[in-house]
Design an enzyme around this catalytic site. Sequence first.
Site, mmCIF file in Angstrom:
data_model
loop_
_atom_site.group_PDB
_atom_site.id
_atom_site.type_symbol
_atom_site.label_atom_id
_atom_site.label_comp_id
_atom_site.label_asym_id
_atom_site.label_seq_id
_atom_site.Cartn_x
_atom_site.Cartn_y
_atom_site.Cartn_z
ATOM 1 N N TYR A 1 0.829 -1.206 0.000
ATOM 2 C CA TYR A 1 0.000 0.000 0.000
ATOM 3 C C TYR A 1 0.861 1.253 0.000
ATOM 4 C CZ TYR A 1 0.894 0.989 4.969
ATOM 5 O OH TYR A 1 1.493 1.309 6.151
ATOM 6 N N LYS B 1 6.423 -1.976 2.093
ATOM 7 C CA LYS B 1 5.214 -1.388 2.676
ATOM 8 C C LYS B 1 4.039 -2.334 2.451
ATOM 9 C CE LYS B 1 3.213 3.255 3.099
ATOM 10 N NZ LYS B 1 3.243 3.415 4.538
ATOM 11 N N GLU C 1 11.770 2.891 14.795
ATOM 12 C CA GLU C 1 10.810 3.895 14.304
ATOM 13 C C GLU C 1 9.534 3.748 15.107
ATOM 14 O OE1 GLU C 1 9.568 3.109 10.233
ATOM 15 O OE2 GLU C 1 9.711 0.944 10.555
ATOM 16 N N LEU D 1 10.832 1.322 7.649
ATOM 17 C CA LEU D 1 10.277 1.733 6.367
ATOM 18 C C LEU D 1 10.970 3.044 5.974
ATOM 19 C CD1 LEU D 1 8.031 1.187 4.197
ATOM 20 C CD2 LEU D 1 6.877 3.098 5.276
HETATM 21 C C1 LIG Z 1 6.244 1.998 9.835
HETATM 22 C C2 LIG Z 1 6.267 3.330 9.144
HETATM 23 N N1 LIG Z 1 7.387 4.071 9.205
HETATM 24 C C3 LIG Z 1 7.458 5.282 8.620
HETATM 25 C C4 LIG Z 1 6.375 5.817 7.938
HETATM 26 C C5 LIG Z 1 6.490 7.166 7.316
HETATM 27 O O1 LIG Z 1 6.559 7.069 5.933
HETATM 28 P P1 LIG Z 1 6.116 8.288 4.981
HETATM 29 O O2 LIG Z 1 6.921 9.460 5.397
HETATM 30 O O3 LIG Z 1 6.439 7.809 3.622
HETATM 31 O O4 LIG Z 1 4.659 8.499 5.221
HETATM 32 C C6 LIG Z 1 5.202 5.058 7.826
HETATM 33 C C7 LIG Z 1 4.047 5.584 7.077
HETATM 34 O O5 LIG Z 1 3.051 4.945 6.934
HETATM 35 C C8 LIG Z 1 5.143 3.787 8.443
HETATM 36 O O6 LIG Z 1 4.024 3.038 8.378
#
Ligand SMILES: Cc1ncc(COP(=O)(O)O)c(C=O)c1O
Length: 285
Positions: A33, A147, A180, A204
């Site tokens: 996603y 993701k 994170e 991620l």
């Molecule tokens: C586990 C995780 N880390 C980091 C992020 C931040 O990613 P982004 O800046 O691309 O929204 C997300 C966003 O959904 C996430 O699910």
Amino acid sequence: MPELAAVNGRISPIDEAKISINDRGMVFGDGVYEVIASYRGRLFLFDEHLRRLRRSLDAIRMEYVEIEPIAEQMNYLFERAALPRAKVYLQITRGTAPRDHAFPVPTRGPNVIITVREVHEIDQAKLDRGVACITHRDIRWGRVDVKTTNLLPNCLAKQAALDRGCFDAIFVSGEGIVREATSANLFAAKNGGLWTHPTDERILGGITRAKLIELARPKGIEVREEKFDVDFLLGADEVFITGTTTEVLPIINVDGRPIGGGKPGPLARRMLALLTEWLLMNVDS
Ligand SMILES: Cc1ncc(COP(=O)(O)O)c(C=O)c1O
């Protein structure tokens, strides 16, 4: 205009959208996603999100999915919903097939779900005062750089945080490495510089994280993409988390211990200002 859904191109109000009970996303979490936010009628960092989508699809062996027509559908639905501040959610699963772990043969094609909803902005009070987090053992699988829709560990950790009156949970490895938050990347500030976990298979790679690093460095803010542990986190001058809808949110307390005096600090504010400035400049160009 209402919030809208498209399931394999069929557009409807979100509550009327339907998918088979044999969808592999539902049965196995066998899908990927993306979430993209809009500002002033434009989808932001769209290409970056599509590049990450390509990597996610390739990583789960769905190389055959063509992204371009999907991106066109996303744009079409976004324009049709005409919401001033929207988030576009895209989910692509390995399609509909009777429950069997093996990939379906022949492949009948993916199920593509798109929704366009209003963004619920984070309370100004949370941005102004910061939020508290807990640490939580990282029990996710070994490829969280992909993701995928497999987010049960994230949901469990988020709920554990809420149950303790906190906003979110920070994933920590068995060795005490800070990774994170449940849906956002994490930065720690120390002596004017920023630390964040490197982009490997354990976090991620956030689009917001990457943009903030790109904006910080030319301003002379040193960013180290290095691993650090919980002691470093607790001793940081500031901590903040970043994401597409989170933007930059200060963390002022972790496991009941105040961070940097228990107030949001100047670097979090500066990073949010840099991001906002960049967004506005790119909207108006
Ligand atoms: C586990 C995780 N880390 C980091 C992020 C931040 O990613 P982004 O800046 O691309 O929204 C997300 C966003 O959904 C996430 O699910």
